[in-house]
Write an enzyme that holds these catalytic residues in place. Structure first.
Site, PDB file in Angstrom:
ATOM      1  CB  CYS A   1      -0.799  -0.066   1.192  1.00 29.26           C
ATOM      2  SG  CYS A   1      -1.978   1.643   1.287  1.00 29.26           S
TER       3      CYS A   1
ATOM      4  CB  CYS B   1      -3.182   5.095   6.114  1.00 26.02           C
ATOM      5  SG  CYS B   1      -4.596   4.130   6.359  1.00 26.02           S
TER       6      CYS B   1
ATOM      7  CE1 TYR C   1     -22.323  -7.334  26.315  1.00 26.64           C
ATOM      8  CE2 TYR C   1     -22.253  -9.510  26.706  1.00 26.64           C
ATOM      9  CZ  TYR C   1     -22.143  -8.206  27.053  1.00 26.64           C
ATOM     10  OH  TYR C   1     -21.864  -8.099  28.285  1.00 26.64           O
TER      11      TYR C   1
ATOM     12  CB  CYS D   1     -13.180  -8.376  18.190  1.00 25.70           C
ATOM     13  SG  CYS D   1     -13.932  -6.926  19.413  1.00 25.70           S
TER      14      CYS D   1
END
Length: 451
Positions: free
Chosen positions: A85, A93, A309, A404
């Site tokens: 990238c 970024c 959740y 996560c």
């Protein structure tokens, strides 16, 4: 991990450079190194075993640790590749952490992080957690070194003062304008958001459904600015989000034109996800996670289950489908928007109901005293000790915990151990390629019972 508060009188070390040997990977997308004086550096854009020149980006003379970027690689790791990238690198970024690492090396680094978090926060070895030590790529994500998979179906573009769309720099509100995000899914890229100007906008959120051709953008204008005329390269629905939070902490979102939702497809079911609502970002994540959770729980006909959740009802629906007409599922979700979607999505299952509110408050208020199965898919901070104790008190034969964040997973596994539940097995998935994030599914059962 935030930099510690330091005295305003201490001199800033930002810009100071150190040549260092890079040590192990740490949670957060960086590696640990030490200066000659023993000062700890958290170094981005480096790999374990390298020798680099690290430039400090945050920290003062009295800070316990400093943050830094590797600006020169003196001795490179065999796992290093040129970042594909053009917007990646020091000061650029902040969306990707491992553009400079081979795909297999990225997964090994994530496995090392999960191993360390389990040991430090849960007191578990991989064997004790029932984990084989690997981080599994999603189907179709194995790419050659120097390439990245285009996986991300949800992208929030920040907009700079000149109206250019981009992504935020690491730990900064500054915008890095981009003309193409390599990890954005084809459905996002084909809209051409990066090639347009967005005067007066603060953010442009894009959702590209994988189960349909639905495309939706949510525009958040700067204060007292009006929406521009939206003309993109594909048909798209448009919504407007208020800059401030509304009831329940959610931003108020209003339909401008088109559908106010996208239709996703997973587990042979269509799921409505309203604009601004949560759905897994990876094109294959919903299918991967449902499969892992259902394989771990092995639902039986006529059982009772909780989906905590629950979002728009993905796991609740999967449970209801497998438990049959006599099975019953309760979902609990704090977001009002997600609850409305869940009730719509699950309307074909008469023995499924969804309640709105914080899990820690709603679950005891339901009066439920037992359940056969429980799924928890909490936000990044984890479920916490109170919710874990409430779940364990119901005596489920199995619990599926979807995480996560490996640190939150490890902390909650410690809480479960104190409440009498231990991991039966654990799987880790690389559902956020090129970033430091991963997704885990842990299946727990009572410590003194086999089921």
């Amino acid at each position: 991990m935030a930099t510690e508060p330091t005295s305003s009188k201490a001199a800033s070390l930002v810009g100071q450079e150190y040549e260092v040997e890079v040590g192990p990977v740490a949670h957060g997308g960086h590696c640990v190194a030490r200066t000659g004086e023993g000062r700890v550096l958290f170094v981005r854009h480096a790999l374990p075993g390298e020798r680099v020149v690290a430039r400090v980006t945050e920290g003062r003379e009295d800070s316990r640790y400093l943050r830094a970027d590797a600006v020169t690689v003196v001795e490179a790791s065999r796992d290093r590749v040129p970042a594909p990238c053009p917007f990646s690198g020091p000061g650029r970024c902040g969306g990707c952490d491992w553009q400079h690492a081979k795909p297999g090396a990225q997964r090994r680094l994530k496995a090392e992080v999960l191993t360390e978090q389990l040991a430090q926060l849960a007191g578990l070895t991989p064997e004790q957690a029932g984990w084989d030590g690997t981080v599994e790529p999603a189907p179709g994500d194995k790419v050659p070194a120097g390439e990245v998979p285009a996986w991300r179906t949800r992208v929030q573009y920040a907009v700079d003062e000149e109206g250019r769309a981009g992504l935020r720099r690491h730990r900064s509100h500054e915008v890095e304008p981009v003309d193409h995000c390599l990890i954005a899914a084809e459905g996002v890229t084909e809209l051409g958001v990066e090639r347009r100007e967005w005067p007066g906008m603060a953010t442009v959120d894009v959702a590209a459904a994988t189960g349909s051709h639905d495309r939706l953008v949510v525009l958040t204008p700067r204060p007292e600015r009006r929406l521009p005329l939206v003309e993109l390269d594909r048909p798209v629905s448009v919504m407007r989000a208020e800059p401030t939070r509304g009831r329940g902490g959610e931003p108020a979102v209003h339909r401008v034109h088109g559908r106010a939702f996208v239709r996703e497809r997973a587990d042979d079911h269509t799921w409505r996800v309203s604009g601004g609502g949560f759905w897994q970002g990876h094109t294959k994540a919903a299918e991967v996670l449902v499969d892992a959770v259902m394989r771990g729980l092995i639902p039986r006909r006529g059982e009772t289950a909780l989906d905590l959740y629950c979002g728009v009802g993905l796991f609740a629906g999967a449970l209801a489908q497998r438990m049959g007409e006599k099975g019953a599922v309760l979902g609990i979700e704090a977001s009002g928007r997600a609850v409305r979607d869940a009730r719509h999505n699950l309307s074909g299952y008469p023995r499924v109901r969804v309640e709105q509110g914080p899990v820690a408050k709603v679950l005891p208020a339901t009066g439920i005293t037992e359940a056969d199965l429980v799924v928890l898919d909490p936000p990044r901070a984890g479920a916490g000790g109170e919710v874990v104790r409430q779940v364990a008190a119901l005596g489920p034969r199995r619990v599926a915990y979807v995480a996560c964040d490996p640190a939150a997973l490890a902390r909650d596994l410690r809480h479960f151990a104190a409440a009498g539940y231990v991991p039966r097995f654990l799987r880790a998935f690389d559902l956020f390629p090129v970033t430091h994030h991963m997704e885990c599914v842990a299946i727990l059962h009572p410590a003194k019972k086999e089921s």
